[in-house]
Design a protein around this motif. Structure first.
Motif, short mmCIF file in Angstrom:
data_model
loop_
_atom_site.label_atom_id
_atom_site.label_comp_id
_atom_site.label_asym_id
_atom_site.label_seq_id
_atom_site.Cartn_x
_atom_site.Cartn_y
_atom_site.Cartn_z
N CYS A 100 -22.91 12.14 31.81
CA CYS A 100 -23.37 11.54 30.63
C CYS A 100 -24.81 11.78 30.11
O CYS A 100 -24.96 11.86 28.77
N ALA A 101 -25.51 12.11 30.84
CA ALA A 101 -27.04 12.42 30.43
C ALA A 101 -26.77 13.88 29.62
O ALA A 101 -27.34 14.02 28.64
N ALA A 102 -25.93 14.86 30.36
CA ALA A 102 -25.92 16.10 29.63
C ALA A 102 -25.01 16.16 28.22
O ALA A 102 -25.39 16.67 27.19
N ARG A 103 -24.06 15.15 28.28
CA ARG A 103 -23.46 14.80 26.95
C ARG A 103 -24.21 14.31 25.98
O ARG A 103 -24.29 14.63 24.97
N ARG A 104 -25.35 13.51 26.28
CA ARG A 104 -26.16 12.88 25.26
C ARG A 104 -27.33 13.97 24.86
O ARG A 104 -27.45 13.91 23.60
N VAL A 105 -27.69 14.79 25.69
CA VAL A 105 -28.51 16.01 25.18
C VAL A 105 -27.72 16.85 24.54
O VAL A 105 -28.23 17.38 23.26
N ALA A 106 -26.47 17.04 24.60
CA ALA A 106 -25.77 18.01 23.73
C ALA A 106 -25.43 17.35 22.41
O ALA A 106 -25.41 18.24 21.38
N ALA A 107 -25.60 15.88 22.38
CA ALA A 107 -25.35 15.36 20.96
C ALA A 107 -27.00 15.00 20.29
O ALA A 107 -26.99 14.41 19.44
N GLY A 108 -27.87 15.61 21.00
CA GLY A 108 -29.50 15.53 20.23
C GLY A 108 -30.33 14.65 21.10
O GLY A 108 -31.56 14.61 20.42
N ALA A 109 -29.91 13.98 22.39
CA ALA A 109 -31.16 13.15 23.00
C ALA A 109 -32.25 13.66 23.57
O ALA A 109 -32.23 15.11 23.92
N ASP A 110 -33.24 13.19 23.48
CA ASP A 110 -34.62 13.75 24.12
C ASP A 110 -34.60 13.99 25.35
O ASP A 110 -34.55 12.94 26.00
N ALA A 111 -34.63 15.13 25.95
CA ALA A 111 -34.84 15.36 27.45
C ALA A 111 -36.03 15.32 27.86
O ALA A 111 -36.23 15.99 29.25
N SER A 112 -37.09 15.55 27.28
CA SER A 112 -38.31 15.64 27.76
C SER A 112 -38.83 14.68 28.73
O SER A 112 -39.78 14.95 29.64
N PRO A 113 -38.47 13.25 28.76
CA PRO A 113 -38.84 12.31 30.00
C PRO A 113 -38.25 13.02 31.13
O PRO A 113 -38.92 13.05 32.27
N ILE A 141 -32.53 10.37 35.27
CA ILE A 141 -31.23 10.80 34.88
C ILE A 141 -30.19 9.80 34.40
O ILE A 141 -29.58 9.76 33.25
N VAL A 142 -30.55 8.67 35.30
CA VAL A 142 -29.60 7.33 34.76
C VAL A 142 -30.16 6.69 33.30
O VAL A 142 -29.18 6.45 32.57
N LEU A 143 -31.30 6.70 33.22
CA LEU A 143 -31.83 6.45 31.83
C LEU A 143 -31.44 7.05 30.91
O LEU A 143 -31.13 6.57 29.79
N LEU A 144 -31.51 8.56 31.11
CA LEU A 144 -31.02 9.48 30.09
C LEU A 144 -29.53 9.21 29.63
O LEU A 144 -29.14 9.26 28.73
N ALA A 145 -28.62 8.91 30.64
CA ALA A 145 -27.32 8.82 30.65
C ALA A 145 -26.98 7.74 29.30
O ALA A 145 -25.91 7.72 28.88
N ASP A 146 -27.83 6.63 29.55
CA ASP A 146 -27.77 5.54 28.64
C ASP A 146 -26.35 4.75 28.70
O ASP A 146 -25.70 4.54 27.53
N HIS A 147 -25.86 4.58 29.94
CA HIS A 147 -24.61 4.00 30.11
C HIS A 147 -24.78 2.69 30.57
O HIS A 147 -25.37 2.33 31.91
N HIS A 148 -24.55 1.69 30.00
CA HIS A 148 -25.20 0.30 30.22
C HIS A 148 -24.51 -0.21 31.60
O HIS A 148 -25.24 -0.65 32.49
N LEU A 149 -23.34 -0.04 31.86
CA LEU A 149 -22.59 -0.69 33.19
C LEU A 149 -23.08 0.14 34.32
O LEU A 149 -23.44 -0.44 35.42
N LEU A 150 -23.28 1.49 34.12
CA LEU A 150 -23.69 2.43 35.10
C LEU A 150 -25.20 2.08 35.44
O LEU A 150 -25.45 2.08 36.49
N ARG A 151 -26.03 1.89 34.65
CA ARG A 151 -27.41 1.54 34.88
C ARG A 151 -27.66 0.13 35.76
O ARG A 151 -28.19 0.06 36.64
N ARG A 152 -26.52 -0.82 35.39
CA ARG A 152 -26.55 -2.12 36.03
C ARG A 152 -26.10 -1.94 37.48
O ARG A 152 -26.77 -2.49 38.25
N MET A 153 -25.21 -1.05 37.70
CA MET A 153 -24.68 -0.68 38.98
C MET A 153 -25.59 0.06 39.59
O MET A 153 -26.03 -0.47 41.14
N THR A 154 -26.36 1.10 39.29
CA THR A 154 -27.34 1.64 40.08
C THR A 154 -28.61 0.86 40.27
O THR A 154 -29.23 1.33 41.29
#
Length: 229
Positions: A100-113, A141-154
């Motif tokens: 999910c994180a890689a997919r968001r970067v490919a779509a233009g998300a900021d990976a600097s953090p 990595i989880v934060l960059l993934a920006d997947h709400h349910l995944l973040r809650r589970m992790t």
């Protein structure tokens, strides 16, 4: 409303009490099987027992303590089964987070953090000190993934993961840091399938390297306590 204690971080008292107790359990300052004395802790933190009692369900939900009538709260003893279950969940969740994180970067998300977290992890001294930096990288990595349910589970298992990292300092090797670098490179270059595969390999290598040593140091199952007659 209670005044904040200088021993506690800022924020809601119950959450901050839970945070301090969690860190003490992970570090070993509060030993496995030890009882949490509400009166002593309330005096130390300079708070009433209310935020302490509100913090206990948070810690119990994360598996750090168990509570029982007439016995109160007792620090959980980390077992080999706990370690195996943490690796089982990491094997399912971390490849998804990386993809999910890689997919968001490919779509233009900021990976600097994430790159900053990698550099921060690299600057740590191998051993127990670096366990927090290691877990910070995975959480980023989880934060960059920006997947709400995944973040809650992790978020529910993050403390257990950090506890496991601290119990396996032998895993902090140059090879592990190279694994981190390869994983972050795949994510920050937007390579979804590669990021997922590298995360899977990273967790499996950690399992293979850690479980034999943990089997020698940890009980297989929680020790059953005898009931008083």
């Amino acid at each position: 409303m209670e005044s904040p204690s200088p021993l506690l971080p800022r924020g809601p008292l119950s959450e901050k009490v839970a945070e301090v107790l969690r860190e003490r359990i992970i570090s070993g300052e509060l030993p496995p099987g030890g009882r949490l004395n509400e009166r002593e802790l309330a005096a130390e933190f300079e708070v009433s027992r209310i935020p302490l009692r509100e913090a206990l369900p948070l810690l119990e939900a994360e598996g750090f303590i168990t509570t029982a009538p007439r016995r109160g709260a007792v620090v959980h003893t980390f077992t080999l089964r706990d370690a195996e279950e943490v690796f089982d969940l990491r094997m399912q969740l971390e490849p998804l987070a990386a993809a999910c994180a890689a997919r968001r970067v490919a779509a233009g998300a900021d990976a600097s953090p994430l790159l900053e977290a990698l550099e921060y992890a690299r600057s740590g001294t191998p051993g127990e000190e670096s366990s927090g930096r290691n877990s910070d990288l995975h959480e980023q990595i989880v934060l960059l993934a920006d997947h709400h349910l995944l973040r809650r589970m992790t978020s529910l298992m993050n403390g257990r993961v950090r506890w496991l990292f601290r119990l396996t300092p032998e895993r902090d090797t140059q090879a592990m840091w190279r694994e981190h670098e390869e994983l972050v490179l795949a994510i920050t270059s937007g390579q979804v399938a590669l990021a997922s595969a590298l995360a899977t390999a990273h967790v499996e290598r950690g399992r293979s390297a850690s479980l034999p040593g943990l089997a020698e140091r940890l009980p297989k199952e929680p020790v059953a306590r005898r009931r008083r007659r």
